[in-house]
Design a protein around this motif. Structure first.
Motif: not given
Length: 211
Positions: A144-168
């Motif tokens: 469970v991360v903030t959107p900013a951290v998720a973006r950092l992971y993707r900039r690092f080249g990681l293939d990150l998958h969203n698992m969750g409830n977008v509205a929540a």
């Protein structure tokens, strides 16, 4: 980053454990202003209900034996954040995972840790966390991360998958995500998992979660 240690909380040397609690308080309470249940306003260490039992802590230490990074791993067959604190982030109709091959990473932070590119983003500890999770049988790591951290992971080249409830996720300003732990991941990280494990000093018996 001079060396990395890993162990359950009661197995770590007391100086490492004390410095880890202080480091986490400085990062998550003082800097990020997280409101963590059970952490008193005058506390100098940060711990929560997930830190005992089967939780495995990784701690990066500097040359002068200061904590400069941390992470923790929890198998999803036991208590963990997504299931027990943020179940609303799971997609509607879905259930949080419960599998010995799925581990959750949380309390990930680094101060001055350099990654393979020379950047001090704090991602220098990440390959070690993933290698250790894989040694426990993990084929997927969630968090469970903030959107900013998720973006950092993707900039690092990681293939990150969203698992969750977008509205929540939008309401809570945090997201549930996952990453596959496989050969392709270590190729992107440009690191060998066995070599990474060799650099970790482990305290206590790690591996399968305790009964």
């Amino acid at each position: 980053m001079s060396f990395i240690v890993a162990g359950r909380l009661d197995a770590l040397p007391s100086p490492v454990r004390d410095h880890l609690g202080n480091f986490r308080h400085k990062v998550f309470v003082q800097r990020l202003q997280w409101k963590i249940p059970g952490v008193a306003h005058d506390a100098t260490s940060e711990w929560d209900k997930f830190d005992g039992g089967n939780t495995v802590h990784l701690v990066a230490m500097s040359d002068d034996h200061r904590v400069c990074g941390c992470a923790r791993l929890m198998c999803t067959t036991g208590p963990y954040l997504l299931r027990d604190a943020f179940p609303q982030l799971v997609e509607p109709g879905g259930l949080p995972p419960s599998s010995p091959s799925i581990w959750e990473m949380s309390r990930f932070a680094g101060s001055g840790l350099r990654d393979r590119t020379g950047s001090s983003s704090g991602m220098g500890l990440f390959p070690y966390v993933i290698a250790l999770a894989q040694s426990f049988g993990a084929t997927r790591v969630i968090g469970v991360v903030t959107p900013a951290v998720a973006r950092l992971y993707r900039r690092f080249g990681l293939d990150l998958h969203n698992m969750g409830n977008v509205a929540a996720s939008k309401r809570a300003h945090i997201v549930a995500c996952s990453i596959d732990v496989d050969a392709a991941l270590f190729k992107r990280l440009q690191r060998d998992p066995q070599a990474l494990l060799y650099e970790i000093t482990c305290y206590g018996q790690l591996g399968q979660p305790l009964a």
